[in-house]
Write a protein that holds these residues in place. Structure first.
Motif, PDB file in Angstrom:
ATOM      1  N   GLU A   3      -3.038  17.575   0.547  1.00  0.00           N
ATOM      2  CA  GLU A   3      -2.587  17.423  -0.827  1.00  0.00           C
ATOM      3  C   GLU A   3      -1.424  18.355  -1.143  1.00  0.00           C
ATOM      4  O   GLU A   3      -0.643  18.101  -2.048  1.00  0.00           O
ATOM      5  N   ASP A   4      -1.291  19.443  -0.398  1.00  0.00           N
ATOM      6  CA  ASP A   4      -0.256  20.442  -0.649  1.00  0.00           C
ATOM      7  C   ASP A   4       1.032  20.197   0.130  1.00  0.00           C
ATOM      8  O   ASP A   4       1.980  20.958  -0.003  1.00  0.00           O
ATOM      9  N   GLU A  35       4.451   3.074   2.010  1.00  0.00           N
ATOM     10  CA  GLU A  35       3.825   2.070   1.153  1.00  0.00           C
ATOM     11  C   GLU A  35       2.305   2.235   1.062  1.00  0.00           C
ATOM     12  O   GLU A  35       1.673   1.618   0.212  1.00  0.00           O
ATOM     13  N   HIS A  36       1.728   3.030   1.938  1.00  0.00           N
ATOM     14  CA  HIS A  36       0.280   3.246   1.965  1.00  0.00           C
ATOM     15  C   HIS A  36       0.000   4.741   2.052  1.00  0.00           C
ATOM     16  O   HIS A  36      -0.564   5.223   3.041  1.00  0.00           O
ATOM     17  N   LYS A  37       0.379   5.451   1.018  1.00  0.00           N
ATOM     18  CA  LYS A  37       0.298   6.914   1.021  1.00  0.00           C
ATOM     19  C   LYS A  37      -1.123   7.446   1.164  1.00  0.00           C
ATOM     20  O   LYS A  37      -1.318   8.564   1.602  1.00  0.00           O
ATOM     21  N   GLU A  38      -2.097   6.661   0.785  1.00  0.00           N
ATOM     22  CA  GLU A  38      -3.490   7.092   0.915  1.00  0.00           C
ATOM     23  C   GLU A  38      -4.081   6.710   2.266  1.00  0.00           C
ATOM     24  O   GLU A  38      -5.229   7.011   2.549  1.00  0.00           O
ATOM     25  N   GLY A  39      -3.293   6.051   3.098  1.00  0.00           N
ATOM     26  CA  GLY A  39      -3.761   5.600   4.403  1.00  0.00           C
ATOM     27  C   GLY A  39      -3.800   6.732   5.418  1.00  0.00           C
ATOM     28  O   GLY A  39      -3.664   7.916   5.080  1.00  0.00           O
TER      29      GLY A  39
END
Length: 58
Positions: A3-4, A35-39
């Motif tokens: 996250e940092d 396009e899939h930053k949470e991937g």
């Protein structure tokens, strides 16, 4: 920790999507799909990253 991270994308890819983002760390970069930053993330050790980039260096 993830996250940092400070992510960036190449200026050659601006506003086109379909790019990768890179966040540099001491141990080597993290790479993700813009396009899939949470991937999933790919972490490459510094030695392997240097070997990958070597052919592009003058």
């Amino acid at each position: 920790m993830v996250e940092d991270l400070s992510w960036f994308v190449s200026s050659h890819c601006a506003n086109q999507g379909h790019c990768v983002q890179i966040a540099h760390t001491r141990s080597g970069p993290f790479i993700r799909d813009s396009e899939h930053k949470e991937g999933p993330l790919l972490h490459i050790r510094m030695r392997e990253w240097a070997a990958f980039l070597a052919p592009t260096q003058p």
